[in-house]
Design an enzyme around this catalytic site. Structure first.
Site, PDB file in Angstrom:
ATOM      1  CD  GLU A  59      -2.788   1.089   2.496  1.00 39.69           C
ATOM      2  OE1 GLU A  59      -3.253   2.145   2.959  1.00 39.69           O
ATOM      3  OE2 GLU A  59      -3.046  -0.040   2.960  1.00 39.69           O
ATOM      4  CG  ASP A  60       1.454   3.023   3.152  1.00 42.08           C
ATOM      5  OD1 ASP A  60       0.539   3.487   2.446  1.00 42.08           O
ATOM      6  OD2 ASP A  60       1.312   2.740   4.348  1.00 42.08           O
TER       7      ASP A  60
END
Length: 773
Positions: free
Chosen positions: A118-119
């Site tokens: 996600e990051d």
């Protein structure tokens, strides 16, 4: 105490178990009281994490955990948290929380990697390649959806929640990691901007805390609730926490005395028990004050005691000892051992009047029950060998997880995102009530559930066909709340295939509400589809062309519809013209609408009195017109709101997109507004079943003498002639006369004319005539 303006959600009032502390005057915190904010501590190191795992799993794959740590550290690189700590501190803390639940290596590794996709620039394929498909699935399940093209934040939240729940259905460890992730984020919430803090706290209190509770993870739920409460209502939290602390100091001697007396009484009977005093926590206290509208001083159950014994038989022996030693408080006994909660919680609850005339709440359970009460689904040995996958094992052993999977299956069936989110909250928030079928099957429902909820819990078809219920052998209303122990028999009828839409406002379970909405949508779609089919078939009949489903099936691509039902529903809704369907089947078809000026009345054509011709043909007997029987049919039909229409009137139908057909008498002045829209006019005719007479709407205007008893005389005339008054509006025209507008229901034009005639014969009636809408 000042009441807070914040209206916090009301949720389950479940017991808040905790592993007993050492005996003594110190109290074990109860029911979600979060500790005061801790000073920032040193970051947990990777070798500390490995040692934690080794304590409960000596065969841990240390090399796997090392690789996951190194990969996560490199992937997050120079990223910082809002606190200023390196970002890697977050996945390390999440993994550390999961070691307290004694989870397997794959779960700990996935916790270290849970934010990488996600990051960071990490990809699912890379995670699979380096750590295996199992860990890749876990990390993917925890990754929020990106680039959601949705209008509202609620819709985005719902879609991400849907994705998470579907991942949980495949592997329960996704849920455990997510809850640990949320817990650490809540512990460090003070570093976030105010708006973000409040949004996160709201979401935690509405979704994640009750989800943890439903999974039996009371320790985690307790801390999540209190952390959210402290953020959302800091003043209330401070006041309640301070009062609890003061009360605890004042009551420490009394707590110790009861602990000692309980332990001694049990020991004298040969039961070795761990007895611990405990107090309720701030959020639990506040919630009870809100629910019961009482002040802090009025609460009598702030303190409680937990009795942990060796086996099941000792639970009931201990209960007998307690009940023969002190008076029992009526209505405060619950046996969750014989009837466990849906989250697998098992314990005996009772309240007695103990030493010093104090009310004492007791929970009695075994050590195994205590472990499940504290850790919920995580208490099952997920790391054991030869039990299959964690999800397969939990499906066999955990009714909490079985409930979650059933709920997810229902929620995943569709509906819009906000509706999905609403259903999820409905399923998470409620406490339980237990009811039985006549054959003794136990049905667990939320508190406040009705027989309709019960019916849908038995089977969707039972709910859809329900027409009544017997509660404990007596006919009862379908809207009445069920009580614990009720025996419920649902009365059904095959004649009812779709539930009333009004039921949606009565039920409390997500399953029932979803089924009612789905059945209502299907019924409406069926009505529009039926109307569309009649319109297409009658157009083809007038045009002397053959209609067949096979012919239309081949024309679907030209209509850009997936099925025949979609086409018919679109025609019925007014989104597509019947002539377009005919043209798709027969490209040479031409819409031949006849226009005639100044027709003779006897010719079968009519023009309105507004001086313009109307492009419409009144159906003659036997013509291919749509038959109209009444409102409660398989067609979306309604009648003109002003004036209505009754059998005997010559009628016309006006199509309104999305609303169906409105029936008007041909003399209605309201038809003037549709003169320039001939495509909306439909051929309709009455189709009355003499064996099943129905009433139809009409409207009268009556001018009556203003004297006592006038209204009674008018109502009596209508009643004596079998008319039904639906509504009356009265307007004072002068000191001597009042005008009444009466909405009534009659069988036909002859019936209406008879009522008007009888009204005119009354001395108190000056004028009585039908309203021409």
């Amino acid at each position: 105490m000042a009441r807070s303006p914040i209206d916090l959600p009301r949720m389950q009032n479940q017991p808040r178990p905790r592993v007993p502390a050492a005996r003594g005057p110190s109290l074990v915190p109860l029911d979600g009281e979060a500790p005061p904010p801790k000073p920032r501590k040193r970051l947990i190191r990777q070798y500390d994490l490995v040692e934690r795992v080794k304590k409960y799993n000596p065969n841990t794959k240390e090399e796997l955990l090392d690789r996951a740590y190194v990969y996560a550290m490199k992937a997050h690189g120079e990223q910082k948290r809002a606190s200023g700590d390196p970002y890697i501190s977050h996945p390390l803390e999440v993994a550390a929380i999961l070691t307290e639940l004694k989870l397997d290596d794959a779960t700990i590794a996935a916790a270290l990697l849970h934010d990488t996709i996600e990051d960071t620039d990490a990809t699912r394929s890379e995670i699979d390649r380096l750590f295996g498909h199992e860990i890749g699935l876990l990390v993917e399940g925890l990754t929020k959806l990106k680039r959601l093209d949705l209008v509202s934040k609620e819709a985005k939240q719902a879609e991400n929640l849907r994705k998470l729940l579907l991942a949980i259905a495949d592997d329960v460890r996704v849920l455990l990691i997510k809850l640990a992730d949320r817990l650490h984020n809540m512990r460090t919430l003070q570093y976030q901007p105010p708006e973000s803090r409040r949004r996160t706290a709201d979401e935690t209190l509405e979704i994640y805390a009750p989800l943890a509770g439903r999974m039996g993870m009371q320790e985690m739920r307790d801390e999540l609730e209190d952390l959210a409460f402290r953020e959302l209502n800091p003043d209330a939290y401070k006041v309640v926490a301070e009062r609890l602390e003061t009360l605890a100091e004042r009551s420490s001697g009394w707590i110790t005395e009861i602990e000692q007396q309980l332990a001694k009484k049990l020991s004298d009977r040969g039961i070795a028990a761990e007895v611990s005093g405990r107090r309720k926590r701030a959020y639990s206290i506040w919630r009870k004050m809100e629910r019961k509208a009482v002040g802090f001083e009025q609460l009598s159950d702030i303190f409680g005691f937990r009795v942990v014994v060796g086996n099941l038989a000792e639970c009931y022996q201990a209960l007998g000892i307690v009940h023969t030693s002190w008076p029992v408080v009526p209505g405060r006994f619950k046996d969750y051992i014989s009837t466990p909660k849906q989250n697998d919680y098992r314990s005996i609850h009772t309240t007695v009047i103990g030493p010093g005339k104090q009310r004492v709440e007791l929970q009695i359970r075994t050590r195994e029950m205590q472990q499940i009460a504290e850790y919920g689904i995580a208490a099952h040995a997920l790391y054991k060998d030869d039990v299959g996958s964690p999800t397969e094992m939990l499906s066999r052993e955990s009714s909490a997880y079985a409930w979650l999977r059933r709920t997810i299956e229902l929620l995943a069936e569709g509906s819009d995102p906000e509706e999905f989110l609403e259903h999820t909250k409905l399923e998470l928030f409620h406490d339980q009530v237990f009811a039985f079928t006549p054959k003794g099957k136990l049905i667990a429902l939320p508190r406040g559930a009705t027989p309709i909820d019960f019916a849908y819990a038995v089977h969707t078809d039972v709910g859809n066909m329900a027409i009544g219920a017997k509660i404990n052998g007596k006919i009862g209303p379908l809207s009445s709340p069920l009580q614990n122990g009720d025996e419920v028999q649902i009365l059904t009828s095959k004649a009812q295939t779709s539930p009333p839409a009004a039921w949606e406002a009565i039920v409390v379970t997500g399953k029932a509400r979803d089924a009612i909405r789905r059945a209502t949508r299907d019924a409406v779609r069926h009505q529009y589809s039926g109307l569309g089919r009649r319109m297409v078939e009658r157009l083809c009949e007038r045009a002397k062309i053959e209609y067949s489903d096979e012919k239309l099936q081949g024309a679907l691509p030209r209509l850009a519809r997936a099925s025949i039902d979609d086409v018919m529903s679109a025609v019925g809704r007014g989104e597509m013209k019947a002539s377009d369907v005919a043209r798709a089947m027969y490209p040479d078809y031409k819409d031949e609408r006849v226009t005639q000026i100044a027709p003779k009345p006897e010719s079968g054509w009519f023009g309105l009195k507004f001086g313009r011709a109307l492009k419409f043909k009144v159906p003659a007997e036997g013509d291919a017109a749509i038959p109209i029987r009444g409102i409660n049919t398989d067609l979306p039909v309604r009648f003109a709101t002003k004036g209505g229409a009754v059998p005997g009137d010559r009628i016309v139908g006006i199509m309104t997109p999305g609303e169906g057909i409105t029936i008007y008498p041909i003399h209605s002045e309201a038809l003037k507004q549709f003169e320039d829209e001939p495509e909306r006019w439909l051929d309709v005719r009455w189709d009355i079943d003499d064996k099943a007479p129905q009433r139809f709407p009409a409207q009268l205007t009556v001018q009556s003498v203003n004297e006592p008893g006038t209204l009674a005389q008018i109502a009596q005339v209508i009643a004596e002639h079998d008319g039904n008054i639906d509504n009356i509006r009265m307007t004072r025209q002068s000191p001597d006369f009042t005008e009444l507008t009466i909405d009534l229901e009659v069988y036909n034009l002859k019936h209406l004319t008879s009522i008007i005639s009888q009204l005119r014969a009354k001395k108190v009636v000056a004028i009585a005539e039908r309203v021409n809408g």
